[in-house]
Write a protein that holds these residues in place. Structure first.
Motif, mmCIF file in Angstrom:
data_model
loop_
_atom_site.group_PDB
_atom_site.id
_atom_site.type_symbol
_atom_site.label_atom_id
_atom_site.label_comp_id
_atom_site.label_asym_id
_atom_site.label_seq_id
_atom_site.Cartn_x
_atom_site.Cartn_y
_atom_site.Cartn_z
ATOM 1 N N LEU A 1 0.857 -1.180 0.000
ATOM 2 C CA LEU A 1 0.000 0.000 0.000
ATOM 3 C C LEU A 1 0.892 1.229 0.000
ATOM 4 C CD1 LEU A 1 -2.847 1.215 0.206
ATOM 5 C CD2 LEU A 1 -2.625 1.074 2.676
ATOM 6 N N LYS A 2 0.655 2.090 -0.982
ATOM 7 C CA LYS A 2 1.466 3.296 -1.101
ATOM 8 C C LYS A 2 0.537 4.492 -0.979
ATOM 9 C CE LYS A 2 5.314 5.027 -3.726
ATOM 10 N NZ LYS A 2 5.562 5.654 -4.992
ATOM 11 N N ALA A 3 0.810 5.345 -0.005
ATOM 12 C CA ALA A 3 -0.025 6.529 0.191
ATOM 13 C C ALA A 3 0.534 7.689 -0.618
ATOM 14 C CB ALA A 3 -0.070 6.889 1.666
ATOM 15 N N SER A 4 -0.359 8.565 -1.030
ATOM 16 C CA SER A 4 0.096 9.727 -1.806
ATOM 17 C C SER A 4 0.850 10.703 -0.898
ATOM 18 C CB SER A 4 -1.101 10.418 -2.454
ATOM 19 O OG SER A 4 -2.019 10.797 -1.448
ATOM 20 N N ASN A 5 0.463 10.722 0.368
ATOM 21 C CA ASN A 5 1.138 11.601 1.322
ATOM 22 C C ASN A 5 2.412 10.919 1.815
ATOM 23 O OD1 ASN A 5 1.934 13.208 3.407
ATOM 24 N ND2 ASN A 5 -0.014 13.123 4.527
ATOM 25 N N ALA A 6 3.545 11.495 1.477
ATOM 26 C CA ALA A 6 4.822 10.859 1.767
ATOM 27 C C ALA A 6 5.148 10.861 3.259
ATOM 28 C CB ALA A 6 5.934 11.543 0.989
ATOM 29 N N ASP A 7 4.431 11.664 4.059
ATOM 30 C CA ASP A 7 4.735 11.735 5.492
ATOM 31 C C ASP A 7 3.779 10.899 6.339
ATOM 32 O OD1 ASP A 7 6.744 13.545 4.911
ATOM 33 O OD2 ASP A 7 5.326 15.235 4.925
ATOM 34 N N ALA A 8 2.758 10.390 5.696
ATOM 35 C CA ALA A 8 1.727 9.689 6.466
ATOM 36 C C ALA A 8 2.256 8.348 6.974
ATOM 37 C CB ALA A 8 0.499 9.465 5.607
ATOM 38 N N THR A 9 1.769 7.971 8.144
ATOM 39 C CA THR A 9 2.083 6.638 8.655
ATOM 40 C C THR A 9 1.037 5.681 8.104
ATOM 41 O OG1 THR A 9 2.930 7.621 10.669
ATOM 42 C CG2 THR A 9 2.415 5.274 10.738
ATOM 43 N N VAL A 10 1.499 4.750 7.326
ATOM 44 C CA VAL A 10 0.579 3.792 6.705
ATOM 45 C C VAL A 10 0.669 2.484 7.476
ATOM 46 C CG1 VAL A 10 -0.081 2.678 4.554
ATOM 47 C CG2 VAL A 10 1.062 4.893 4.508
ATOM 48 N N CYS A 11 -0.491 2.007 7.899
ATOM 49 C CA CYS A 11 -0.514 0.773 8.684
ATOM 50 C C CYS A 11 -1.407 -0.259 8.022
ATOM 51 C CB CYS A 11 -1.056 1.032 10.089
ATOM 52 S SG CYS A 11 0.130 1.856 11.138
ATOM 53 N N MET A 12 -1.029 -1.491 8.244
ATOM 54 C CA MET A 12 -1.775 -2.601 7.667
ATOM 55 C C MET A 12 -1.884 -3.681 8.741
ATOM 56 S SD MET A 12 -0.580 -4.224 4.165
ATOM 57 C CE MET A 12 -0.596 -2.949 2.961
ATOM 58 N N ALA A 13 -3.049 -4.245 8.851
ATOM 59 C CA ALA A 13 -3.230 -5.271 9.885
ATOM 60 C C ALA A 13 -4.104 -6.390 9.372
ATOM 61 C CB ALA A 13 -3.852 -4.660 11.127
ATOM 62 N N ALA B 1 4.505 1.754 8.472
ATOM 63 C CA ALA B 1 5.683 2.385 7.884
ATOM 64 C C ALA B 1 5.272 3.766 7.377
ATOM 65 C CB ALA B 1 6.234 1.535 6.750
ATOM 66 N N THR B 2 6.245 4.548 7.011
ATOM 67 C CA THR B 2 5.947 5.867 6.491
ATOM 68 C C THR B 2 5.754 5.774 4.977
ATOM 69 O OG1 THR B 2 7.314 6.765 8.231
ATOM 70 C CG2 THR B 2 6.734 8.265 6.464
ATOM 71 N N ALA B 3 4.678 6.362 4.511
ATOM 72 C CA ALA B 3 4.350 6.501 3.083
ATOM 73 C C ALA B 3 3.966 5.192 2.394
ATOM 74 C CB ALA B 3 5.471 7.171 2.308
ATOM 75 N N SER B 4 4.672 4.138 2.666
ATOM 76 C CA SER B 4 4.380 2.893 1.953
ATOM 77 C C SER B 4 4.665 1.704 2.863
ATOM 78 C CB SER B 4 5.241 2.807 0.695
ATOM 79 O OG SER B 4 5.115 1.528 0.133
ATOM 80 N N VAL B 5 3.785 0.744 2.823
ATOM 81 C CA VAL B 5 3.995 -0.453 3.642
ATOM 82 C C VAL B 5 3.626 -1.685 2.834
ATOM 83 C CG1 VAL B 5 1.691 -0.386 4.689
ATOM 84 C CG2 VAL B 5 3.543 -1.507 5.898
ATOM 85 N N SER B 6 4.413 -2.735 3.025
ATOM 86 C CA SER B 6 4.028 -3.986 2.366
ATOM 87 C C SER B 6 4.076 -5.103 3.394
ATOM 88 C CB SER B 6 4.926 -4.290 1.177
ATOM 89 O OG SER B 6 6.225 -3.931 1.453
ATOM 90 N N MET B 7 3.277 -6.081 3.140
ATOM 91 C CA MET B 7 3.109 -7.156 4.116
ATOM 92 C C MET B 7 2.959 -8.472 3.376
ATOM 93 S SD MET B 7 0.030 -7.288 6.811
ATOM 94 C CE MET B 7 0.359 -7.388 8.535
ATOM 95 N N GLN B 8 3.629 -9.484 3.893
ATOM 96 C CA GLN B 8 3.477 -10.808 3.297
ATOM 97 C C GLN B 8 2.469 -11.585 4.149
ATOM 98 O OE1 GLN B 8 6.954 -13.413 3.023
ATOM 99 N NE2 GLN B 8 6.476 -13.576 0.850
ATOM 100 N N VAL B 9 1.425 -12.019 3.522
ATOM 101 C CA VAL B 9 0.353 -12.706 4.243
ATOM 102 C C VAL B 9 0.319 -14.151 3.796
ATOM 103 C CG1 VAL B 9 -2.108 -12.696 4.764
ATOM 104 C CG2 VAL B 9 -0.956 -10.555 4.229
ATOM 105 N N ASN B 10 0.309 -15.035 4.767
ATOM 106 C CA ASN B 10 0.151 -16.461 4.462
ATOM 107 C C ASN B 10 -1.046 -16.946 5.258
ATOM 108 O OD1 ASN B 10 0.405 -19.054 3.697
ATOM 109 N ND2 ASN B 10 2.492 -19.339 4.438
#
Lengths: 406, 334
Positions: free
Chosen positions: A70-82, A141-150
């Motif tokens: 997930l990549k946010a347009s706002n480069a300073d935003a904290t992007v979270c995934m759960a 993570a900031t701006a972009s986060v990736s997660m491996q899901v199994n």
């Protein structure tokens, strides 16, 4: 006519089929190599909501393992995934608008839908997204986060907050790029059906060049011949069955058959004639049965042997040695021609005696002809009872005497 | 002729099938199955429960070490927040933390609900402590989706107490309500009746509904002793109990009954005879009372947490208290 048919078959149909066969196999090879479906499936979507979630079953849509970025347009935003249970995620989203990923539109585009969850409970001292107890795993993570899901559990869904540090009711204004990448472990196999079709066509081509190019009449004749060949073992089986059943069937027939015959023949002939006929029928079935000497139900024979043993053993043992002697004579004459005749005779006589002794015990070693005659005699004794029995005994006695004299 | 016809048909079929397979080179796009399972599943896994309990114990241990109750509220709530705050204040005054405050980190059993709404409660039963104190029943409560689980209540189980059977955590149990029917009495009524029994002892009209338990026995003995002392000095004493019936935690057991955990507040007012001062009755009370000027009357406010099992209706068993905790939270001279 025949030449025209084979010409068409061999000159037109066969080449067409052969070409098709080759085409199928070539296409199969192409499908297995350069056209092989890609094992990497990567689908994306442009989203403009702060909260993004997947529907149950989307994460493991293609395969259990998925990489979500997930990549946010706002480069300073904290992007979270759960990852969490669907019920917990909907609880978290209560009162907020969000976008759902509902599936795959095609192999590269994710299907999305905007939703707003119903009334929220008050969130006075709400915990931060990443601190919630409900998630089975969470990553920020900031701006972009990736997660491996199994994950193979359909209840587990993904929830993303593209601005996790903002206040609860803040709405996102930017555009988020969500990508989900699966690696397919089970690829659709298009090559195998083509190989199969190719093989089938090749077989057809061969057949059109050979069997189908032939005149139908000739082919049918050949098929008939084949059919006969095929039927032969069936007859053997039939014989085997009748052979097994006849000793039992005979007694039943002898009891049942004469009655209707009696009625029918009584107009022009006496009971004596009837009896003779009955014997004849039995004898013919015997002959059929004995055509295949190898299949003999030992149980059935023993049954009879138990009844008849006392006066039949002698008759059997008399005939047997004759054949043994003949065999002996042949081989003997080849090997030692110059040996003395009298010596051989005495030797033979000794053997015959010993053979006789063993034959009284093991009746299984009987030649086909002997057995046939034995059964014939047996059947003839069956119906007229005492008279025939005596005759058989006399006959056996005579043969025995002849054997001894020899 | 017929042969050629069949061959033509065969070719056509093959050609069309090839066309289809070539068109769908990547295969069909998989579809999300619309049939979502409606079966109940537990809200937490056992490992999640362990993680949550670990976080709660971390907060408690930090507060214990600093003897500072100010940070408790992130992971402690309800009666346990009042009790633990008082315990830490007593510890600050006396220098030692009461041994009864120990919560073992190992557990015997956890009961995880399957309810999808909030608030949610998880019941966890710990092992005995290292110094062989009895097991603790922990009630972890999540008030809303945006809150975390907090320690709501702790009851020390009575020695030999028989707890009902619950579904294993992988299946999950169902949470009960304060007005659950099909029981001897509803949980709300049961806790009010129990408060009445605590206040009036064997003269309560509900006394027969409850089996004997250590909590009632000890409280009756204490009251008797204090009464004897007070009577010698012409003093009086009165203790009132009130159950917080609108905030009770209920978990349905697999044998049909409910395990109920409730907060019961009590106020103990002792008036000494003429010309005498009423003094705190215990070390904890003394620590809480501090250096306040004593008067003839003293009022001690207690928080009690009681766990009781209400059997299913038709059972010949009585309602049984299985664990309790009692702590003065305020002692004042009036």
């Amino acid at each position: 006519m025949s030449s025209r048919r084979s010409k068409v078959m061999r000159g037109v149909v066969t080449p067409i089929l052969a070409v098709l066969a080759v085409a199928c196999i070539v296409l199969g090879v192409m499908n297995a190599t350069i056209w092989k479906p890609s094992s990497d499936v990567s689908a994306g979507a442009q989203l403009n909501s702060r909260y993004i979630t997947t529907d149950p079953g989307v994460l493991n849509l293609v395969d259990d393992k998925v990489d979500v970025t997930l990549k946010a347009s706002n480069a300073d935003a904290t992007v979270c995934m759960a990852l969490g249970y669907a019920q917990d995620v909907s609880g978290w989203l209560a009162g907020h608008s969000y976008q759902r990923i509902t599936g795959l539109q095609d192999w590269t585009v994710l299907e999305k839908q905007r939703s707003t969850a119903a009334t929220s409970t008050d969130a006075g001292d709400a915990v931060a997204f990443q601190d919630s107890d409900m998630w089975t795993s969470v990553k920020c993570a900031t701006a972009s986060v990736s997660m491996q899901v199994n994950n193979s559990n359909d209840r587990i869904v993904l929830l993303a907050d593209t601005d996790a540090n903002a206040a609860d009711d803040t709405q996102s204004s930017g555009t988020q790029q969500l990508t989900m990448s699966w690696v397919r472990t089970e690829l659709p196999d298009f090559a195998m059906p083509l190989y199969f079709a190719g093989g089938l066509l090749a077989v057809l081509a061969v057949m059109t060049a050979s069997v189908f190019a032939m005149e139908p009449e000739r082919r049918r004749k050949r098929i008939d011949e084949n059919a006969e060949e095929v039927q032969e073992p069936e007859i053997t089986v039939m014989q085997a069955v009748t052979g097994t059943l006849s000793p039992i069937g005979r007694s039943i027939r002898s009891a049942v058959k004469p009655k209707p015959k009696n009625r029918r023949h009584s107009r022009h002939s006496g009971g004596e004639h009837d009896a003779e006929e009955a014997i004849e029928t039995v004898e013919t079935t015997e002959a059929e049965t004995l055509g295949t000497p190898k299949i003999i139900d030992t149980g059935a024979r023993n049954m009879l042997a138990a009844q008849q043993r006392t006066h039949e053993h002698k008759a059997l043992s008399v005939e047997e040695p004759e054949e043994v002697e003949e065999v002996e004579h042949e081989s003997g004459s080849r090997r030692r021609e110059r040996s003395e005749h009298s010596e051989r005779r005495s030797d033979r006589a000794g053997r015959t005696r010993s053979q006789r002794a063993t034959h009284t015990e093991e009746t299984a070693v009987i030649s086909t002809d002997d057995l046939a005659s034995y059964f014939a005699r047996l059947s003839s004794e069956d119906t007229p009872a005492d008279e025939k029995n005596d005759a058989g005994d006399d006959n056996a006695r005579k043969q025995e005497q002849a054997g001894e004299a020899d | 002729m017929r042969m050629r016809k069949t061959t033509t048909v065969l070719c056509a079929v093959l050609a069309s099938s090839m066309a289809v397979t070539l068109a769908a080179c990547e295969g069909q796009v998989p579809q999300v199955s619309t049939a979502t399972s409606t079966s109940q599943a537990p809200d937490l896994t056992q490992s999640q429960e362990k993680t949550i309990r670990g976080k709660i114990l971390d907060v408690l241990n930090q507060a214990n070490a600093a003897k500072d109750p100010s940070k408790l509220s992130t992971r402690v709530t309800g009666p346990q927040l009042q009790i633990r705050t008082s315990e830490l204040n007593v510890a600050k005054a006396t220098g030692t933390l009461d041994a009864k405050t120990t919560i073992p980190s190992e557990i015997m059993q956890t009961v995880i609900p399957t309810d999808s709404g909030w608030p949610r409660s998880v019941f966890t039963i710990t092992t005995t402590t290292e110094d062989q104190q009895s097991k603790r029943l922990l009630v972890l409560d999540q008030d809303s989706a945006r809150d975390n689980y907090k320690l709501w209540g702790v009851a020390r189980l009575f020695p030999g107490a028989q707890l009902p059977k619950f579904q294993v955590p992988s299946i999950g149990s169902q949470m009960g309500q304060a007005d659950d029917s099909g029981l001897e009495t509803t949980p709300a009524q049961a806790v009010e009746h129990y408060a009445d029994v605590l206040q009036n002892g064997s003269s309560s009209k509900y006394a027969g509904d409850f089996a004997a338990d250590y909590f009632r026995q000890d409280l009756a003995k204490l009251t008797e002793n204090v009464q004897a002392g007070m009577a010698a000095n012409n003093g009086t004493q009165q203790q009132t109990f009130s159950a917080e019936a609108d905030d009770i935690k209920v978990m349905r057991s697999s044998d049909g009954g409910d395990l109920v955990v409730v907060q019961i507040n009590s106020v103990w007012t002792r008036a000494a005879g003429e010309g005498r001062e009423s003094l705190p009755a215990s070390d904890a009370e003394k620590a809480l009372f501090g250096s306040t000027k004593a008067t003839s009357t003293i009022k001690a406010t207690y928080v009690n947490v009681v766990a009781m099992y209400i059997p299913a209706a038709g059972s010949d068993a009585k309602i049984q208290a299985v664990g309790a905790e009692r702590q003065p939270i305020k002692v004042e001279a009036v």
